[in-house]
Structure formats: C-alpha cells, structure tokens
Design an enzyme around this catalytic site. Structure first.
Site, short mmCIF file in Angstrom:
data_model
loop_
_atom_site.label_atom_id
_atom_site.label_comp_id
_atom_site.label_asym_id
_atom_site.label_seq_id
_atom_site.Cartn_x
_atom_site.Cartn_y
_atom_site.Cartn_z
N GLU A 162 0.88 -1.11 0.03
CA GLU A 162 0.00 -0.04 0.17
C GLU A 162 0.84 1.16 -0.06
O GLU A 162 1.11 1.78 1.16
CB GLU A 162 -0.90 -0.07 1.38
CG GLU A 162 -2.22 1.07 0.97
CD GLU A 162 -3.09 0.97 2.32
OE1 GLU A 162 -4.04 1.48 2.22
OE2 GLU A 162 -2.82 0.51 3.36
N ALA A 173 -3.00 7.81 6.17
CA ALA A 173 -2.10 7.83 7.21
C ALA A 173 -0.66 7.35 6.65
O ALA A 173 0.30 6.75 7.33
CB ALA A 173 -2.46 6.80 8.20
N ASN A 252 -13.00 5.16 0.68
CA ASN A 252 -11.81 6.02 1.48
C ASN A 252 -10.74 6.24 0.33
O ASN A 252 -10.27 5.36 -0.07
CB ASN A 252 -11.65 4.92 2.48
CG ASN A 252 -12.38 4.89 3.41
OD1 ASN A 252 -13.05 3.75 3.60
ND2 ASN A 252 -13.01 5.68 4.51
N ALA A 253 -10.19 7.59 0.55
CA ALA A 253 -8.81 7.99 -0.03
C ALA A 253 -9.40 8.17 -1.47
O ALA A 253 -8.29 7.43 -2.24
CB ALA A 253 -7.71 6.95 0.31
N ARG A 260 -21.38 15.37 -12.08
CA ARG A 260 -20.83 15.86 -13.20
C ARG A 260 -19.30 15.36 -13.28
O ARG A 260 -18.71 15.60 -14.32
CB ARG A 260 -20.82 17.08 -13.29
CG ARG A 260 -22.01 17.84 -13.66
CD ARG A 260 -22.29 19.05 -14.07
NE ARG A 260 -21.91 20.07 -12.81
CZ ARG A 260 -22.84 20.60 -12.05
NH1 ARG A 260 -24.13 20.41 -12.03
NH2 ARG A 260 -22.12 21.47 -10.87
N ASP A 306 -8.17 -3.67 6.87
CA ASP A 306 -7.18 -2.71 6.91
C ASP A 306 -6.60 -2.43 8.30
O ASP A 306 -6.34 -1.37 8.74
CB ASP A 306 -7.77 -1.21 6.30
CG ASP A 306 -6.66 -0.39 5.97
OD1 ASP A 306 -5.47 -0.78 5.95
OD2 ASP A 306 -7.12 0.79 5.76
N GLY A 342 -5.99 3.36 9.42
CA GLY A 342 -6.28 1.78 9.52
C GLY A 342 -7.45 1.72 10.56
O GLY A 342 -8.31 2.56 10.96
#
Length: 422
Positions: A162, A173, A252-253, A260, A306, A342
């Site tokens: 990751e 993080a 997430n992220a 649009r 996670d 996490g």
C-alpha cells in the site's frame, strides 16, 4: 499466566500447526453457509489439506469416511468433529491487513507470526500481508522478510504494497516524505525484492508513470489495485484497461461520486473485472453506504480489515510505520492530524456486524469474506499460489473452514488447509 504469555503460547501453537502436516478429518451435522448457499445437516471430509467429499446424507458420509480414513494418505488418528448444528463456513481471507497484537507485518518473522495469530484465532485462515509506505530500501527489506515467511507458511498468501505510489492529496496515514512516482527502476527494485511474492499493489493511476506501472506489475503477475488516488473516471478506466483488478477500500482515499465528475467508483461499477475492497467497521464507511455497496457490487465485494497493530489491543498509543497513532473507542487516527490510520477490525467482527447489525444476507456477507477476496487474487480456481482453490466448501477446494460457536459468529474451531489452528 498473564495476557502476554497467553499470546505467546497461542502464537507458538498456531505457527506450529500451520507449518505442520495436514490431518484427515471430518465435520458433520453442520449448517453450512458459503457463496453457494445454505445447507443443513452438512458434512465434509478432508484428506491431505483438501476437501474430498461433502454431502447431507448420513449413509453417504459413512461410506466416504471409511474410504478416507483407510486411504494411503490418511494418517492414523483421523477424527470426526460434530458441529451439533452450528454454522460452518469457509475460512476468511483478508487481502488487506497491516497487523494485530501490537505487531505489524513490517516487523519481520516474529511480528508476522504474532499478527497472523491475532487474526487466525478469529477465523482468518489466509492473509495477504500489507506493508505500509516506507523508503524504498526499507520496503524492499520488508518485502524480503514477507517472502521468506510466505515460503514457509501456507496461511500467508504474499505481500500487498500500500504505497509508495500514492497521491499526496489522498495519502491518508502514509508518510508523505516517502511517496513517489512509480518510475520503471522503482518498479523493478520492488519486483526483485518480492521474488514473486508481491500479490497486489495499490497505485494512484494519475501519477506520471501510474498507468505504465499498472501495466508492468500486471505483466509480472502482480494484481494492481487503484486507490489512494485523485483519479477521475477516464483515468480509472485507463488503469483498469492496463490491468488493475481491485479497488482499494472503496469510498476511502478517493474521489466520491459526483453527478458531473463521476470519479473512480462508477468506472469500477461498470467493469465486472474489478473486485471492490470494503471496510465494514461502521467507521470507515457508514452503514447505509455499506448496504448500498452490497447492492451495487453484488458478488464483487472483498471484505477487508485494513487492520493495524492495535487490533486485539486496548485503546492507547501505537504506531503505523514511523507515524504515531492514537486509538480511542477502537478507532485509529494519526496523532498529528487526526487522519484515519487503518482499523482495529477482524473479519469475524465484519461478518457478524454485516449479518446481525445491517441485516444483510449471511450468504452474501460470508461470500464477501471468502469467495470475493479469493476471486480478487485469482485463487478461487486452480492456481500457482495455493495447493487448492479457496472460497467455498466443496470437493477439490482447500480444507479451510470455521465451526462457529452455536448461535454466534465467533470462531470455535479453525482449520487452514487441513491444519487445525484453534
């Protein structure tokens, strides 16, 4: 015996079991739940780590068991476990987890063994070991440690990187000082260190070399995942066409859905080749949106944790890589800026809350913790990663299974490829 000694004993027990030999065993009188549905009075028989027979009739069981326990490969001491009507599911597969029990998968062999045990006792029989963003030389060193562990432990499926190829604007993080563009030499360095054990990698496709890196990793047998990105709809489509097959922790992220500016989620929704990671802890994704995801991506969800080192631990101060983390009410956030860092989730809890709190179909939720992640890695069919395919309780599949405590979703007995872990 204090709490730490108990953990040490459990870690030793699970490590010995998972690296030992597979036993011949049977489970009978179970309520089987897997991606193929629910069956009562179910039985299965395992020989040499694989399921050789299943059924619901007692006469069929007796004849199949007599063959199994007298076969050449069936060791002395073959055992029958009576589930007494309790739920039997496949073992859970977590393709995105960073650790547990105060240890991370970046912490070498001892840390891997401890963190794996923290999840194994809750029914996670297979795990991809996620490594956090670090300087490239540190990530390479950690990758070599993961590769060594995976070569010995069938419960460890490989590494998930990751980072470090993430968007600074969506870093979460991850240490921004270590993020970088996936230039070819960086890709080559990680592939060499991984020695074939990198199972997946999260990449922001909009980075200058992002699409090329997705293509290069895919050709090397690594499954690219799109995530921690500012990618728009079209860039996401390009990433999928280049070989991306997973969306890292949906919602997430990443950019959300805008009428649009549709972003990555509609692009993934349109393409059935992509599996979708989902964190079901009631914190990363609110419950109504979890239910929405199950409706939209039916059969394509891979529940993940996670989870980080604080999993299975009390609230307090922990770390994620070099970054300080504060855990309050079970929720992990960076001490510096409050960003989510996490989770402290297990798949056991994710499945329980999906069925009991959200009212989702038990078949769908169990499938998302078993067949969904197996399909994401391509190990739901015969493959080069595992001795048997994973994800359902059927002949030819791995004897990865959980007998749950009666009336609960708590793991009581756990097997990984015919090895009894709990």
């Amino acid at each position: 015996m204090d709490h730490r000694q108990s953990r040490e004993e459990l870690t030793s027990m699970v490590s010995r079991a998972v690296m030992g030999g597979a036993a011949t065993f049977a489970v009978r009188n179970a309520t089987k739940i897997d991606a193929r549905g629910v069956e009562g009075h179910f039985w299965l028989i395992s020989v040499d780590g694989g399921i050789v027979a299943t059924g619901t009739r007692d006469d069929d069981f007796e004849s199949a068991w007599n063959v199994a326990r007298t076969s050449q490969s069936g060791p002395v001491g073959a055992r029958i476990f009576d589930a007494e009507g309790a739920v039997l599911t496949p073992g859970y597969i977590d393709i995105h987890s960073h650790g547990a029990w105060e240890r991370s998968f970046d912490d070498g062999a001892e840390g891997i063994a401890t963190a794996r045990t923290g999840h194994a006792i809750h029914g996670t029989t297979r795990q991809v070991l996620s490594l956090i963003t670090n300087p490239l030389d540190v990530m390479s060193e950690n990758l070599r440690a993961v590769a060594a562990a995976c070569s010995r432990r069938p419960d460890c499926l490989g590494a998930h990187l990751e980072g470090p190829f993430l968007a600074i604007s969506r870093k979460g993080a991850h240490d921004p000082a270590c993020l970088r563009d996936p230039e070819p030499q960086c890709v080559d360095e990680l592939l060499e260190a991984g020695d074939g054990w990198i199972r997946q990698i999260t990449i922001a496709p909009e980075l200058p070399h992002g699409i090329d890196a997705i293509r290069r990793f895919s050709r090397a047998g690594v499954i690219p995942a799109i995530g921690h990105c500012d990618a728009d709809y079209r860039t996401t489509r390009r990433g999928i066409d280049a070989g991306a097959r997973i969306l890292t922790h949906i919602f997430n992220a990443m950019n959300g859905i805008h009428h649009r500016k549709p972003g990555p989620i509609p692009a993934v929704l349109e393409d059935g080749r992509v599996q979708v990671e989902l964190i079901n802890d009631g914190f990363h994704v609110d419950d109504p949106v979890v239910k929405l995801a199950f409706g939209l991506f039916r059969g394509r969800i891979a529940l993940i944790t996670d989870s980080m080192a604080a999993t299975g631990c009390p609230d307090g101060s922990y770390s994620l890589g070099k970054l300080a983390v504060k855990v309050e009410d079970g929720h992990a956030r960076l001490a510096s800026n409050g960003a989510i860092a996490g989770s402290t989730l297990t798949l056991e809890e994710s499945v329980r809350r999906g069925v009991e709190e959200l009212g989702l179909s038990a078949v769908d939720v169990v499938a998302a913790a078993t067949q969904g992640p197996a399909h994401a890695l391509g190990i739901d069919v015969p493959n080069k990663v595992t001795d048997h395919p994973l994800g359902v309780l059927a002949p030819g599949y791995a004897a990865d299974c959980i007998i749950h405590e009666k009336g609960t979703w708590k793991a009581e007995s756990v097997w990984c490829e015919g090895r009894k872990l709990l």
